[in-house]
Scaffold this active site. Structure first.
Site, mmCIF file in Angstrom:
data_model
loop_
_atom_site.group_PDB
_atom_site.id
_atom_site.type_symbol
_atom_site.label_atom_id
_atom_site.label_comp_id
_atom_site.label_asym_id
_atom_site.label_seq_id
_atom_site.Cartn_x
_atom_site.Cartn_y
_atom_site.Cartn_z
ATOM 1 N N CYS A 41 -18.917 3.412 -2.290
ATOM 2 C CA CYS A 41 -19.138 2.876 -3.639
ATOM 3 C C CYS A 41 -20.311 3.524 -4.359
ATOM 4 O O CYS A 41 -20.145 4.060 -5.455
ATOM 5 C CB CYS A 41 -19.338 1.368 -3.560
ATOM 6 S SG CYS A 41 -17.801 0.539 -3.179
ATOM 7 N N ASP A 64 0.870 -1.181 0.000
ATOM 8 C CA ASP A 64 0.000 0.000 0.000
ATOM 9 C C ASP A 64 0.906 1.230 0.000
ATOM 10 O O ASP A 64 2.008 1.186 0.567
ATOM 11 C CB ASP A 64 -0.893 0.000 1.248
ATOM 12 C CG ASP A 64 -2.068 0.933 1.098
ATOM 13 O OD1 ASP A 64 -3.197 0.434 0.887
ATOM 14 O OD2 ASP A 64 -1.874 2.169 1.191
HETATM 15 C C1 UDX Z 1 -21.923 -1.945 -2.389
HETATM 16 C C2 UDX Z 1 -22.329 -3.172 -3.247
HETATM 17 O O1 UDX Z 1 -23.417 -3.857 -2.643
HETATM 18 C C3 UDX Z 1 -21.147 -4.101 -3.427
HETATM 19 O O2 UDX Z 1 -21.516 -5.177 -4.269
HETATM 20 C C4 UDX Z 1 -20.024 -3.292 -4.025
HETATM 21 O O3 UDX Z 1 -18.909 -4.065 -4.251
HETATM 22 C C5 UDX Z 1 -19.679 -2.109 -3.150
HETATM 23 O O4 UDX Z 1 -20.829 -1.303 -2.982
HETATM 24 P P1 UDX Z 1 -21.591 -1.433 0.205
HETATM 25 O O5 UDX Z 1 -21.228 -0.033 -0.187
HETATM 26 O O6 UDX Z 1 -20.753 -2.129 1.207
HETATM 27 O O7 UDX Z 1 -21.601 -2.401 -1.090
HETATM 28 O O8 UDX Z 1 -23.076 -1.350 0.746
HETATM 29 P P2 UDX Z 1 -24.467 -2.108 0.511
HETATM 30 O O9 UDX Z 1 -24.663 -3.150 1.525
HETATM 31 O O10 UDX Z 1 -24.657 -2.505 -0.891
HETATM 32 O O11 UDX Z 1 -25.460 -0.901 0.874
HETATM 33 C C6 UDX Z 1 -25.381 0.312 0.132
HETATM 34 C C7 UDX Z 1 -26.163 1.399 0.778
HETATM 35 O O12 UDX Z 1 -27.553 1.227 0.550
HETATM 36 C C8 UDX Z 1 -25.991 1.536 2.287
HETATM 37 O O13 UDX Z 1 -25.863 2.901 2.602
HETATM 38 C C9 UDX Z 1 -27.285 0.967 2.842
HETATM 39 O O14 UDX Z 1 -27.616 1.512 4.099
HETATM 40 C C10 UDX Z 1 -28.262 1.386 1.771
HETATM 41 N N1 UDX Z 1 -29.463 0.540 1.704
HETATM 42 C C11 UDX Z 1 -29.358 -0.765 1.339
HETATM 43 C C12 UDX Z 1 -30.710 1.086 1.990
HETATM 44 O O15 UDX Z 1 -30.820 2.271 2.326
HETATM 45 N N2 UDX Z 1 -31.823 0.297 1.892
HETATM 46 C C13 UDX Z 1 -31.758 -1.013 1.519
HETATM 47 O O16 UDX Z 1 -32.808 -1.659 1.438
HETATM 48 C C14 UDX Z 1 -30.472 -1.556 1.247
#
Ligand code: UDX
Length: 451
Positions: free
Chosen positions: A273, A41
């Site tokens: 993301c 890193d």
């Molecule tokens: C995401 C993708 O899911 C993953 O495949 C990718 O590689 C990286 O980005 P992550 O950012 O860890 O992963 O979060 P994720 O669990 O997907 O949730 C994304 C956001 O949506 C969160 O802020 C979560 O709180 C929100 N969310 C999710 C909602 O508000 N409502 C839901 O029903 C589901």
């Protein structure tokens, strides 16, 4: 879960550049599968922490996995990119692609790393792009490698990650799908070998061309963000119609064509993301000659989810100046200490701007939130956050928040007002205890505690 089963001819000497949420989890998971992995890193403090047995962020199961693989001699860390390239057959690029002001992904780190990899290559090398990048990046990486070292044979592949923070170790060792974008048989064969322990255990590997793999990652995140924004827009309509968004979502989710996941209304999405990938994808589509305004609308609805929650607090408290508001949960979602683009912090900023004092609680992300927003007080005790508060807002649906002792919360707060920004609490019980309870996309309940 698959355990270290690669062996004999299957074992590979792998380099990983970047020890962030993607790189470190990938490095540890590949070591767990039996490969010999060396990671680096650019942040030498992070490397020093890893060398001491620490892990730079909270991710369930990761510290244990890293320690186990370091002890087994399959995972190591080295200071320079050249160290993880020399004598390796495959190198994964896992560096950040932060957003520029206009939304476009900043690929400077990817380019820098590609040049460093080329300079250090000692023989034929498969270079795999794992960072989320706009379509066309792998081709640029290939050109950079070949320009720097026309004497070396490089194979380039795209292998996007789908790791969710908070579940990243499980996702890496038990993936729904592994996507490999490659153009040559050599590159495909190398990636098949890399993931052979997983495919042997039944995990699906989808092979595509490079552009398809690159685009698929952006498409997945953009679609998931759209799903959440759809349900959040629906929540606004339910509030006006007197309907219950959870019940509407349950009906929608029971249709297998829609599916029940990502239909939880609330403060909206955040994290590193979705916001950056949505912006980058929108920008990319425009650059390719297909403006995609739906994505801008998805982002607008997401901002509106925070504004609508602020409105509930304002409605309940009238004016916000000199009011004390407790935020229950600060991470962008449960099971992570990541506060990047967290809706909780966006709400905190709006509250502070209107003159409220804000005390945030989070079981793991309090320190990170304080660093991001120093004007906010933070604590790791929810009742301390709520003490003397005029209103408490659920921002992250941690188990610790879901299982709060509402009676105790009621006893410490100045006004019994709860805004449930994640529909995480038992509203009936809150109302029975005298709370005025304001969920998302559902009717408020007035327990009569304040008039
Ligand atoms: C995401 C993708 O899911 C993953 O495949 C990718 O590689 C990286 O980005 P992550 O950012 O860890 O992963 O979060 P994720 O669990 O997907 O949730 C994304 C956001 O949506 C969160 O802020 C979560 O709180 C929100 N969310 C999710 C909602 O508000 N409502 C839901 O029903 C589901």
């Amino acid at each position: 879960m698959v355990r270290g089963v690669a062996g004999g001819g299957g074992l590979m000497r792998v380099g990983v550049v970047g020890c962030g949420h993607v790189g470190l989890v990938t490095a540890a998971a590949l070591a767990h599968l039996g490969h010999e992995v060396l990671a680096t890193d650019a942040d030498h403090e992070k490397l020093a922490l890893l060398a001491r047995g620490g892990v730079p962020f909270f991710e369930p199961g990761l510290a244990e996995l890293v320690a186990e693989q370091v002890a087994a001699g399959r995972l190591g860390f080295a200071p320079e990119t050249a160290d993880v390239v020399r004598g390796r057959e495959l190198v994964l690029i896992c560096v950040g692609t932060p957003p520029r002001d206009d939304g476009e992904a900043n690929l400077a780190a990817v380019e820098r790393v590609a040049r460093a990899i080329a300079r250090a290559a000692t023989g034929p090398l498969v270079v795999v792009e794992k960072s989320t990048v706009p379509v066309g990046t792998a081709e640029r990486v290939r050109r950079t490698l070949e320009r720097e070292r026309p004497d070396v044979r490089f194979e380039v592949a795209s292998n996007p990650e789908f790791l969710r923070e908070g579940r990243a170790v499980r996702d890496a060792l038990s993936p729904d799908r592994i996507v490999v974008g490659a153009e040559t048989e050599e590159a495909r064969a190398a990636l098949r070998r890399l993931y052979e322990p997983l495919t042997r255990a039944g995990h699906r590997l989808i092979e595509t061309d490079i552009a398809t793999a690159e685009l698929a990652k952006h498409a997945c995140n953009a679609f998931l963000a759209t799903k959440v924004s759809f349900v959040n827009a629906l929540a606004r309509i339910c509030e006006r119609a007197g309907a219950d968004v959870r019940a509407v979502a349950a009906v929608m989710g029971s249709d297998p064509r829609i599916g029940p996941q990502f239909l939880e209304a609330g403060l909206g999405w955040g994290g590193y993301c979705f916001p950056k990938d949505l912006a980058a994808f929108g920008r990319l589509a425009g650059d390719l000659g297909y403006p995609f305004p739906l994505l801008e609308e998805v982002a607008r609805i997401n901002d509106e989810a925070v504004a609508a929650t602020l409105e509930k607090v304002r409605d309940a408290l009238w004016t916000l100046e000199d009011k004390r508001v407790a935020l229950l949960g600060l991470a962008f979602k449960p099971d992570t200490d990541d506060v990047r683009f967290s809706p909780a912090l966006a709400l905190a900023e709006l509250l502070l701007r209107e003159g409220a004092s804000v005390v945030g609680y989070d079981p793991h992300a309090a320190a990170a939130a304080k660093a991001e927003l120093p004007e906010m007080c933070v604590t790791e005790d929810p009742y301390e956050a709520a003490a003397d508060a005029h209103c408490a807002v659920v921002c992250t649906a941690w188990d610790e928040v879901r299982s709060l002792d509402l009676e105790r919360l009621r006893a410490v707060m100045r006004y019994p007002i709860l805004v449930d920004g994640r529909n995480a609490l038992d509203g009936e019980r809150a109302a029975a205890l005298g709370f005025s309870y304001h969920p998302i996309g559902r009717p408020s309940l007035d327990g009569g505690g304040v008039r």
